[in-house]
Design an enzyme around this catalytic site. Sequence first.
Site, PDB file in Angstrom:
ATOM      1  CB  CYS A   1      -0.923   0.020   1.216  1.00  0.00           C
ATOM      2  SG  CYS A   1      -1.942   1.509   1.279  1.00  0.00           S
TER       3      CYS A   1
ATOM      4  CB  CYS B   1      -1.819   4.681   4.622  1.00  0.00           C
ATOM      5  SG  CYS B   1      -3.354   4.023   3.958  1.00  0.00           S
ATOM      6  CB  SER B   2      -0.500   0.483   6.447  1.00  0.00           C
ATOM      7  OG  SER B   2      -1.497   1.008   7.303  1.00  0.00           O
ATOM      8  CB  CYS B   3      -4.956  -0.457   2.342  1.00  0.00           C
ATOM      9  SG  CYS B   3      -5.672   1.182   2.452  1.00  0.00           S
TER      10      CYS B   3
END
Lengths: 94, 218
Positions: free
Chosen positions: B123, B126-128
């Site tokens: 991602c 961000c950090s999906c």
Amino acid sequence: MEGMAALPRRSGELVFHDAWERRAFAIAVALCERGLYDWDVFRAQLIAEIDQLGAGREASDPAAPGYYEHWLASLEKVLARRGIAPDEDAPPDD
Amino acid sequence: MSEPHDGHTHAHDAPPNPYLEKRRNGEETAALEARVKAIEDLVVGKGLVTTAALDRIVDIYEHDVGPLNGARVVARAWTDAAYKARLLADGSAAIAELGYGGLQGEHLVVVENTDTVHNVVVCTLCSCYPWPVLGLPPSWYKDAPYRSRVVIEPRAVLAEFGTELDDDVEVRVWDSSAEMRYMVLPQRPPGTEGMSEAALAGIVTRDAMIGVPRLASP
């Protein structure tokens, strides 16, 4: 091969480094589950927080905020926009 | 075929993490703890959430929701062709068949590794990450070096994790977003023909479902 069943958990390092990270994570998820905001709202704020520093600087500066510092800042801002903030930061209306 | 060159022992251990975690000093940590406590006191005080509910969430995400769920999905796909077809057609619906779903589990797309295609998930924003099947992301997944570099030079990043791919293997990088979250369906390794579905779930690693390593024979 022995111990294989444990692999999916063993293959990673710690998800949370400190207790406050664990707590900040839980608060953000709990308030979303309670319907205080959509997850996408929180996520958009998180992207903005991460973006503010820029990937390059974050990469080169070990003192730069880690992921959960961005997470915490996002949580504070999303809550403040809904009138939930500790004392002096609180907006006038609720 | 496509196993890491340096053999089984290494392939089954945690990959070397090229991105070391950051460290804070005690004062910084105390300040962060105070900010979190202020929020917690506030939302608990307003009756928005209970301390017990927060404890429950931590417990669920650390213990119940984790890559074992994803490993069961992979093992089912390996042993049930019809399930695999449904999984590749509609990931969210197929994991729901096994009882998995919820926050960050919507719009799940499962991408299949083959002899000629290697998939890796990131991602960049961000950090999906598909929480219901993989739990919470490892720290390196959230760090800027991985997020930015895997898109630009995926082969080099994969090599740092111990995954050397032949030139004729196409690398596909999947960038997660609010609209789509991805999970890799690893190839079933040779030598697993006689294994039960439960035993197969035991050889599937989290990192293989992110697409960083390939799975070696047990």
